[in-house]
Design a protein around this motif. Structure first.
Motif, PDB file in Angstrom:
ATOM      1  N   VAL A 298       0.591  -0.994   0.124  1.00  0.00           N
ATOM      2  CA  VAL A 298       0.050  -0.157  -0.238  1.00  0.00           C
ATOM      3  C   VAL A 298       0.582   1.391  -0.495  1.00  0.00           C
ATOM      4  N   THR A 299       1.937   1.100   0.884  1.00  0.00           N
ATOM      5  CA  THR A 299       2.509   2.725   0.855  1.00  0.00           C
ATOM      6  C   THR A 299       3.178   2.745  -0.547  1.00  0.00           C
ATOM      7  N   ALA A 300       4.235   1.493  -0.803  1.00  0.00           N
ATOM      8  CA  ALA A 300       4.826   1.587  -2.400  1.00  0.00           C
ATOM      9  C   ALA A 300       3.855   2.131  -3.630  1.00  0.00           C
ATOM     10  N   GLY A 301       2.287   1.700  -2.880  1.00  0.00           N
ATOM     11  CA  GLY A 301       1.691   2.093  -4.395  1.00  0.00           C
ATOM     12  C   GLY A 301       1.037   3.474  -4.094  1.00  0.00           C
TER      13      GLY A 301
ATOM     14  N   LEU B  81      -8.034  -1.163   5.573  1.00  0.00           N
ATOM     15  CA  LEU B  81      -8.626  -0.313   6.488  1.00  0.00           C
ATOM     16  C   LEU B  81      -8.807   0.578   7.102  1.00  0.00           C
ATOM     17  N   ASN B  82      -7.296   0.872   7.223  1.00  0.00           N
ATOM     18  CA  ASN B  82      -6.730   1.759   8.182  1.00  0.00           C
ATOM     19  C   ASN B  82      -6.917   3.417   7.991  1.00  0.00           C
ATOM     20  N   PRO B  83      -7.789   3.447   8.143  1.00  0.00           N
ATOM     21  CA  PRO B  83      -7.743   5.475   7.514  1.00  0.00           C
ATOM     22  C   PRO B  83      -6.403   6.351   8.414  1.00  0.00           C
ATOM     23  N   LYS B  84      -5.925   5.548   9.480  1.00  0.00           N
ATOM     24  CA  LYS B  84      -4.679   6.586  10.088  1.00  0.00           C
ATOM     25  C   LYS B  84      -4.039   6.332   9.457  1.00  0.00           C
ATOM     26  N   ALA B  85      -3.864   4.611   8.705  1.00  0.00           N
ATOM     27  CA  ALA B  85      -2.421   4.660   7.994  1.00  0.00           C
ATOM     28  C   ALA B  85      -2.096   5.420   6.870  1.00  0.00           C
ATOM     29  N   TYR B  86      -3.001   5.584   6.118  1.00  0.00           N
ATOM     30  CA  TYR B  86      -2.896   6.589   4.804  1.00  0.00           C
ATOM     31  C   TYR B  86      -2.923   8.032   5.294  1.00  0.00           C
TER      32      TYR B  86
ATOM     33  N   GLU C 148      13.838   6.186  -4.661  1.00  0.00           N
ATOM     34  CA  GLU C 148      13.480   7.138  -3.180  1.00  0.00           C
ATOM     35  C   GLU C 148      11.785   6.705  -2.645  1.00  0.00           C
ATOM     36  N   VAL C 149      11.114   6.437  -3.528  1.00  0.00           N
ATOM     37  CA  VAL C 149      10.010   6.142  -2.765  1.00  0.00           C
ATOM     38  C   VAL C 149      10.073   4.461  -2.195  1.00  0.00           C
ATOM     39  N   LEU C 150      10.909   3.693  -2.609  1.00  0.00           N
ATOM     40  CA  LEU C 150      11.180   2.291  -2.305  1.00  0.00           C
ATOM     41  C   LEU C 150      11.795   2.462  -1.081  1.00  0.00           C
ATOM     42  N   ARG C 151      12.738   3.324  -0.625  1.00  0.00           N
ATOM     43  CA  ARG C 151      13.691   3.685   0.222  1.00  0.00           C
ATOM     44  C   ARG C 151      12.762   4.233   1.418  1.00  0.00           C
ATOM     45  N   ILE C 152      11.185   4.435   1.480  1.00  0.00           N
ATOM     46  CA  ILE C 152      10.819   5.428   2.366  1.00  0.00           C
ATOM     47  C   ILE C 152       9.769   4.148   2.550  1.00  0.00           C
TER      48      ILE C 152
END
Length: 195
Positions: A51-54, A115-120, A138-142
């Motif tokens: 999700v973070t990478a996306g 389903l965790n909006p806090k994560a988004y 950079e995206v993959l590192r973060i």
């Protein structure tokens, strides 16, 4: 690369403060122990990385341009965490019903993240502050730093829950611990809804 320490300083209070993930893993650590909670942790953190990478690669702009989608995610997340809280609140202690209970699965962890909006919100803040360029490395590192930081934080919360349960082994105290974690998780769900 020079922003790794500021990134970790930004993420530390977010990852270690009580939230849906932390309370979920603390409660399940108390109920089932660290080892039995590992599949859910695997699901949560694989989900975190994907999700973070996306979002780092552009899905974030789609979410921010469709407020109804974000609202639907927020409502679904609140309902799911309330369901988890209710399940935990009604859990038995150390009697036969607790023995029949099943430890959380990979899919439980993945759904909790999705389903965790806090994560988004955290991911959006993180990328807005620390993504200096749109480059893939950079995206993959973060993304990897964020995921590993969460993995460590949730493992700590799981271990704390596991250790806390050592003092609540009898039926009455185990049931009280489950109810306490259930109430805390319900409060976190309501916090998710209204923030």
């Amino acid at each position: 690369m020079q922003d790794t320490l500021p990134l970790l300083a930004f993420l530390f209070p977010l990852a270690y403060s009580p939230g849906p993930g932390n309370m979920f893993f603390a409660a399940n650590g108390a109920r089932f122990g660290l080892r039995a909670t590992l599949p859910a942790s695997l699901g949560y953190h694989i989900g975190t990385w994907v999700v973070t990478a996306g979002l780092g690669f552009g899905a974030l702009s789609a979410l921010t341009q469709t407020p109804r989608l974000f609202l639907a995610l927020k409502l679904a997340g609140t309902v799911y965490v309330l369901w988890l809280a209710r399940r935990l609140f009604n859990a038995g202690g150390t009697d036969g019903t607790a023995a029949q209970a099943k430890a959380p699965r990979v899919t439980d962890g993945a759904m909790l993240l999705i389903l965790n909006p806090k994560a988004y919100v955290i991911i959006a803040l993180m990328f807005s502050q620390f993504l200096s360029g749109a480059g893939t490395p950079e995206v993959l590192r973060i993304t990897t730093i964020f995921t590993l930081n969460n993995l460590i934080a949730f493992t700590v919360w799981t271990l704390l829950g596991d250790r806390l349960a050592l003092h609540f082994r009898d039926e009455v105290h185990a049931r009280a611990l489950n109810r306490g974690f259930g109430v805390i998780l319900a409060i976190v769900a309501l916090w998710m809804l209204f923030t």
